[in-house]
Scaffold this motif. Structure first.
Motif, PDB file in Angstrom:
ATOM      1  N   PHE A  46       0.808  -1.216   0.000  1.00  9.76           N
ATOM      2  CA  PHE A  46       0.000   0.000   0.000  1.00  9.76           C
ATOM      3  C   PHE A  46       0.847   1.275   0.000  1.00  9.76           C
ATOM      4  N   THR A  47       2.156   1.173   0.032  1.00  6.37           N
ATOM      5  CA  THR A  47       3.004   2.342   0.297  1.00  6.37           C
ATOM      6  C   THR A  47       3.205   3.236  -0.923  1.00  6.37           C
ATOM      7  N   VAL A  48       3.369   4.531  -0.648  1.00  9.55           N
ATOM      8  CA  VAL A  48       3.804   5.523  -1.624  1.00  9.55           C
ATOM      9  C   VAL A  48       5.054   6.168  -1.037  1.00  9.55           C
ATOM     10  N   ASN A  49       6.195   5.991  -1.681  1.00  7.95           N
ATOM     11  CA  ASN A  49       7.495   6.342  -1.111  1.00  7.95           C
ATOM     12  C   ASN A  49       8.104   7.534  -1.855  1.00  7.95           C
ATOM     13  N   HIS A  50       8.770   8.411  -1.103  1.00  8.65           N
ATOM     14  CA  HIS A  50       9.284   9.673  -1.654  1.00  8.65           C
ATOM     15  C   HIS A  50      10.793   9.775  -1.424  1.00  8.65           C
ATOM     16  N   TYR A  51      11.486  10.293  -2.429  1.00 14.79           N
ATOM     17  CA  TYR A  51      12.900  10.642  -2.263  1.00 14.79           C
ATOM     18  C   TYR A  51      13.148  11.984  -2.936  1.00 14.79           C
ATOM     19  N   ASP A  52      13.844  12.885  -2.234  1.00 18.96           N
ATOM     20  CA  ASP A  52      14.247  14.174  -2.794  1.00 18.96           C
ATOM     21  C   ASP A  52      15.746  14.327  -2.616  1.00 18.96           C
ATOM     22  N   GLY A  53      16.464  14.380  -3.733  1.00 19.56           N
ATOM     23  CA  GLY A  53      17.910  14.593  -3.680  1.00 19.56           C
ATOM     24  C   GLY A  53      18.252  16.012  -4.095  1.00 19.56           C
ATOM     25  N   ASP A  85      19.157  22.341  -7.429  1.00 26.31           N
ATOM     26  CA  ASP A  85      18.552  21.310  -8.261  1.00 26.31           C
ATOM     27  C   ASP A  85      17.964  20.224  -7.353  1.00 26.31           C
ATOM     28  N   VAL A  86      16.825  19.700  -7.757  1.00 26.84           N
ATOM     29  CA  VAL A  86      16.151  18.653  -6.974  1.00 26.84           C
ATOM     30  C   VAL A  86      15.786  17.504  -7.895  1.00 26.84           C
ATOM     31  N   ARG A  87      16.178  16.307  -7.478  1.00 26.76           N
ATOM     32  CA  ARG A  87      15.751  15.087  -8.175  1.00 26.76           C
ATOM     33  C   ARG A  87      14.723  14.402  -7.273  1.00 26.76           C
ATOM     34  N   SER A  88      13.454  14.462  -7.665  1.00 23.83           N
ATOM     35  CA  SER A  88      12.369  13.943  -6.835  1.00 23.83           C
ATOM     36  C   SER A  88      11.826  12.655  -7.446  1.00 23.83           C
ATOM     37  N   VAL A  89      11.806  11.594  -6.635  1.00 14.27           N
ATOM     38  CA  VAL A  89      11.363  10.280  -7.100  1.00 14.27           C
ATOM     39  C   VAL A  89      10.192   9.833  -6.235  1.00 14.27           C
ATOM     40  N   VAL A  90       9.152   9.315  -6.891  1.00 16.59           N
ATOM     41  CA  VAL A  90       7.993   8.741  -6.191  1.00 16.59           C
ATOM     42  C   VAL A  90       7.872   7.284  -6.611  1.00 16.59           C
ATOM     43  N   ASP A  91       7.954   6.403  -5.644  1.00 14.73           N
ATOM     44  CA  ASP A  91       7.873   4.955  -5.886  1.00 14.73           C
ATOM     45  C   ASP A  91       6.570   4.441  -5.291  1.00 14.73           C
ATOM     46  N   ARG A  92       5.632   4.040  -6.157  1.00 16.51           N
ATOM     47  CA  ARG A  92       4.345   3.514  -5.713  1.00 16.51           C
ATOM     48  C   ARG A  92       4.366   1.989  -5.712  1.00 16.51           C
ATOM     49  N   ALA A  93       3.893   1.407  -4.613  1.00 15.66           N
ATOM     50  CA  ALA A  93       3.794  -0.047  -4.531  1.00 15.66           C
ATOM     51  C   ALA A  93       2.605  -0.538  -5.360  1.00 15.66           C
ATOM     52  N   GLU A  94       2.321  -1.829  -5.268  1.00 12.64           N
ATOM     53  CA  GLU A  94       1.356  -2.467  -6.173  1.00 12.64           C
ATOM     54  C   GLU A  94      -0.057  -1.862  -6.112  1.00 12.64           C
TER      55      GLU A  94
END
Length: 526
Positions: free
Chosen positions: A37-44, A53-62
């Motif tokens: 159920f997770t929605v995961n965030h990363y901001d570099g 500069d920002v590299r933003s990644v969103v990783d959604r589970a199933e």
């Protein structure tokens, strides 16, 4: 051991053997390590003298990915093509940018808000549990900034902040030095590609950072806190079996695979019923608190099965249909409701136990009064009235005995209490069962998914019923021991005392566990 109990033990033994073979030979599963159920965030963040500069990644589970399928799959063929993913990323990254806040405050100056703008976007899918995809969206953003002098940088990320998941920020300098930064300059999770095993039980929750910067190089970092986790061996085994079942559902369906999946669903339902923190087995104690019958145990078990199956179907169908609600939040509120219901039942059970105890005490006092009255008759009457005495004694004793044992308030349970406890036990759908149903619906295996969900509920109910029957049997043994002529009077009194105290203790236990489950739901994101 009676025949039904022997059959139950034999069936459990078969399931254990099957599970052992499954787990020993289980392939490496690709389920999302943080949960479906997770929605995961990363901001570099990369700080330069003239910009951030920002590299933003969103990783959604199933499950969150499945909810977006209808939105991304514009041609309706049931798959997300590269063009459809690119189109989605172009539309989604501005939403990400709008949720990011960044400002720079020069030493002795006023804060200056940075206008982060999207410079590139992209999206890709990665195979997950039960052949369901997970979705990875990457947005690159930039904003002009003057970091040529000492300053303070503030950054926060509120994108889908109501969703549960990993939240990570890193800050690195290029011609700019960070001073005692509270976050590292490199990603612990390889930008949400590989999550550290020792942090899965307590994932990172960093969604804001404040760091001092100055021109130059040689950044310094503060100490980071690492929380070890991973769960107990039983929980890890159940999680591994969950992933194996998900692989079976997403693979080629043959009769053998179908039978194995059903057996594994039964076993997983039983396993989840006894996982720490679920509180389902406390319902078995409910049956032992008073003189619960075998029918009572079966009633609660059947209600658990029905409630759990209906709950999984409702939530699973809603998620598969693209409903926008956060599935983990729905599970959280159902958990709170379940805990409140258990606590209310515990309060009712405590009131009933105290009432029964008071009635027993009144019956004993009444019987003692009758015995005293009979003794007075013996002392104050002549031998000629012996027949009358005998009649009075027989009447008084018979009345007292009948009153003392004719009560039925303490025996059995109200139908509402039994069904309420069963509903509380099955009210929170298992996330793994929900995922199995969503995957089955997506693959066009609706009936197969429903059978697995039903088997899951039956496994949960079987555990509860078995423990309930065992405790009912123990309770009956205690009651028999309390009145056995073979025991000494002293031991008999001790057993009788235990039988008297047990209902009150059980009621308090049920009430406290219910409150604990409700508080746990309120304090945790799930």
């Amino acid at each position: 051991m009676r025949a039904p109990l022997r059959s139950l033990v034999r069936a459990a033994g078969v399931l254990v053997v099957v599970a052992g073979g499954v787990l020993l030979g289980a392939p490496s599963a690709q389920a999302h390590p943080l949960g479906n159920f997770t929605v995961n965030h990363y901001d570099g963040l990369t700080l330069r003298a003239d910009r951030v500069d920002v590299r933003s990644v969103v990783d959604r589970a199933e499950i969150p990915t499945a909810q977006l399928l209808l939105q991304i799959d514009t041609d309706g063929n049931g798959a997300m093509s590269a063009d459809e993913l690119a189109t989605f990323a172009v539309a989604e990254c501005p939403r990400v940018a709008a949720a990011l806040r960044a400002s720079v405050t020069p030493d002795g100056g006023a804060a200056q808000t940075l206008g982060l703008a999207v410079t590139s976007s992209g999206a890709a899918t990665v195979p997950g549990a039960a052949n369901l995809p997970t979705l990875r969206v990457t947005c690159v953003l930039s904003a002009p900034a003057d970091l040529s002098a000492p300053a303070q940088l503030d950054f926060s990320d509120t994108y889908e902040s109501d969703r549960v998941g990993w939240k990570e920020i890193t800050v690195a300098g290029d011609g700019v030095r960070t001073i005692d930064s509270p976050v590292p300059d490199a990603s612990t999770s390889n930008e949400l590609r590989t999550y550290p095993g020792d942090l899965l039980a307590s994932p990172l929750q960093v969604d804001a950072v404040q760091v001092s910067v100055a021109p130059g190089s040689g950044s310094t970092f503060g100490s980071a806190t690492t929380v070890a986790g991973g769960g107990d061996p039983f929980s890890r085994t159940v999680a591994r079996a969950d992933r194996y079942l998900e692989d079976l559902v997403g693979g080629t369906l043959t009769p053998l695979v179908g039978i194995l999946a059903v057996l594994l669903s039964l076993l997983l339902g039983a396993g989840h019923a006894v996982l720490p923190g679920h509180g389902k087995t406390v319902m078995a104690a409910y049956l032992a608190g008073k003189r619960g019958s075998r029918r009572d145990a079966l009633t609660v078990g059947a209600t658990v099965t029905l409630t759990h199956t209906v709950g999984v179907i409702v939530i699973g169908v809603a998620l598969a249909a693209g409903a926008s609600f956060a599935g983990e939040q729905a599970l959280r509120w159902l958990g709170i409701l379940s805990g409140v219901l258990v606590a209310v039942i515990g309060v009712g059970l405590l009131r009933s136990a105290l009432k029964s105890r008071r009635q027993r005490a009144e019956a004993v006092l009444e019987e003692l009064a009758l015995v005293g009255a009979v003794g007075t008759l013996h002392e104050n009457t002549s031998p000629a009235t012996t027949a009358t005495q005998g009649h009075g004694h027989g009447h008084g004793h018979g009345h007292g005995h009948g009153h003392g044992h004719g009560r039925t308030d303490e025996d059995g349970y109200s139908r509402r209490g039994l069904i309420g406890m069963g509903v509380a036990g099955g009210l929170v759908p298992s996330p793994s069962a929900t995922l199995v149903l969503v995957a089955s619906l997506g693959l066009g295996r609706t009936v197969f998914g429903l059978v697995l969900v039903l088997a899951y509920g039956v496994g949960m109910a079987a555990t509860l019923t078995a423990v309930g029957l065992l405790l009912v049997r123990v309770r009956h043994r205690l009651d028999a021991a309390a009145t056995s002529d073979r025991l000494t009077a002293r031991l008999g009194r001790r057993v009788q005392s235990l039988s008297t105290v047990l209902p009150i203790g059980t009621a308090v236990l049920v009430m406290l566990v219910g409150l604990g489950l409700a508080v746990r739901g309120l304090s945790n994101p799930y």
